[in-house]
Scaffold this motif. Structure first.
Motif, PDB file in Angstrom:
ATOM      1  N   CYS A 278      -9.391   4.375  -1.663  1.00 50.11           N
ATOM      2  CA  CYS A 278      -9.331   2.966  -1.934  1.00 50.11           C
ATOM      3  C   CYS A 278      -8.965   2.587  -2.936  1.00 50.11           C
ATOM      4  CB  CYS A 278      -9.714   1.942  -0.161  1.00 50.11           C
ATOM      5  SG  CYS A 278      -9.426   2.859   0.877  1.00 50.11           S
TER       6      CYS A 278
ATOM      7  N   PRO B 172      -6.025  10.903   2.721  1.00 51.19           N
ATOM      8  CA  PRO B 172      -5.495  10.179   2.319  1.00 51.19           C
ATOM      9  C   PRO B 172      -6.177   9.514   0.505  1.00 51.19           C
ATOM     10  CG  PRO B 172      -5.741  10.420   4.427  1.00 51.19           C
ATOM     11  CD  PRO B 172      -6.366  10.681   3.953  1.00 51.19           C
TER      12      PRO B 172
ATOM     13  N   TYR C 231      -5.286   6.120  -0.774  1.00 57.28           N
ATOM     14  CA  TYR C 231      -4.595   4.578  -0.205  1.00 57.28           C
ATOM     15  C   TYR C 231      -4.596   3.732  -1.871  1.00 57.28           C
ATOM     16  CZ  TYR C 231      -5.083   5.770   4.597  1.00 57.28           C
ATOM     17  OH  TYR C 231      -5.212   6.315   5.413  1.00 57.28           O
ATOM     18  N   HIS C 232      -3.396   3.296  -2.320  1.00 59.30           N
ATOM     19  CA  HIS C 232      -2.966   2.478  -3.262  1.00 59.30           C
ATOM     20  C   HIS C 232      -2.666   1.549  -2.841  1.00 59.30           C
ATOM     21  CE1 HIS C 232      -0.778   2.741  -7.263  1.00 59.30           C
ATOM     22  NE2 HIS C 232      -1.894   1.588  -7.260  1.00 59.30           N
ATOM     23  N   PHE C 233      -3.669   0.074  -3.032  1.00 63.04           N
ATOM     24  CA  PHE C 233      -3.047  -0.994  -2.766  1.00 63.04           C
ATOM     25  C   PHE C 233      -2.875  -1.826  -4.556  1.00 63.04           C
ATOM     26  CE2 PHE C 233      -6.318   0.404   0.437  1.00 63.04           C
ATOM     27  CZ  PHE C 233      -5.039   0.113   1.605  1.00 63.04           C
TER      28      PHE C 233
ATOM     29  N   TYR D 278      -7.563   1.103   6.617  1.00 63.69           N
ATOM     30  CA  TYR D 278      -7.823   1.248   5.553  1.00 63.69           C
ATOM     31  C   TYR D 278      -9.179   1.423   4.452  1.00 63.69           C
ATOM     32  CZ  TYR D 278      -2.515   1.095   5.404  1.00 63.69           C
ATOM     33  OH  TYR D 278      -1.509   1.213   6.041  1.00 63.69           O
TER      34      TYR D 278
ATOM     35  N   VAL E 208       1.087  -0.613   0.066  1.00 64.62           N
ATOM     36  CA  VAL E 208       0.213   0.135  -0.127  1.00 64.62           C
ATOM     37  C   VAL E 208       0.890   1.263   0.118  1.00 64.62           C
ATOM     38  CG1 VAL E 208       0.148  -0.050   2.570  1.00 64.62           C
ATOM     39  CG2 VAL E 208      -2.308   1.500   1.318  1.00 64.62           C
ATOM     40  N   ASN E 209       0.416   2.828  -1.117  1.00 62.98           N
ATOM     41  CA  ASN E 209       1.200   3.809  -0.689  1.00 62.98           C
ATOM     42  C   ASN E 209       0.187   4.609  -0.473  1.00 62.98           C
ATOM     43  OD1 ASN E 209       3.677   2.576  -1.791  1.00 62.98           O
ATOM     44  ND2 ASN E 209       3.236   3.500  -3.967  1.00 62.98           N
ATOM     45  N   GLU E 210       0.480   5.731   0.534  1.00 63.18           N
ATOM     46  CA  GLU E 210      -0.728   7.120   0.744  1.00 63.18           C
ATOM     47  C   GLU E 210       0.097   8.092  -0.390  1.00 63.18           C
ATOM     48  OE1 GLU E 210      -1.831   9.154   4.733  1.00 63.18           O
ATOM     49  OE2 GLU E 210      -1.255   7.826   5.227  1.00 63.18           O
TER      50      GLU E 210
END
Length: 128
Positions: free
Chosen positions: A105, A75, A77-79, A98, A64-66
């Motif tokens: 997300c 925020p 969130y990129h999973f 998350y 995951v990148n925030e």
């Protein structure tokens, strides 16, 4: 399942803008598509539209990148679940915090955690 067809890369930001205008209150977005279909590229375009200043990269190893939206400071969130070996890994990373945060997300390879996706998850198929 919502299907996104992007005729060419020069139209991707337009597609991302249209997509964002259509998602309503959905915050959990599952992006389905084969390797190379453009999932990460589409996430980058979405982040461009949300004025993310950070460099958007695939979180293949980090899972995951925030990022932070330059519009509202929220925020994002990129999973990327491509390298997940089991669901316990997903729980250990704090997945539920998350997903139930109310923040956007964006998930690549959600089919690997299908049973953990919330009921209100928006499923999107990306194809070349």
């Amino acid at each position: 399942m919502l299907e996104i067809k992007i005729p060419s890369l020069d139209k991707i930001n337009e597609a991302a803008r249209d997509f964002l205008s259509q998602i309503g209150d959905n915050t959990v977005i599952a992006l389905y598509g084969e390797m190379g279909a453009g999932k990460t590229t589409f996430v980058k375009a979405i982040c461009d539209e949300l004025k993310v200043a950070d460099q958007v990269t695939s979180p293949t190893f980090a899972i995951v990148n925030e990022y932070t939206s330059g519009i509202d400071g929220e925020p994002i969130y990129h999973f990327d679940f491509y390298r997940i070996k089991n669901l316990e890994e997903v729980y250990d990373m704090g997945y539920e915090e998350y997903v139930y945060s109310g923040c956007l997300c964006l998930m690549e390879w959600p089919e690997l955690i299908e049973e953990l996706l919330p009921e209100d998850c928006l499923k999107v198929k990306i194809s070349h």
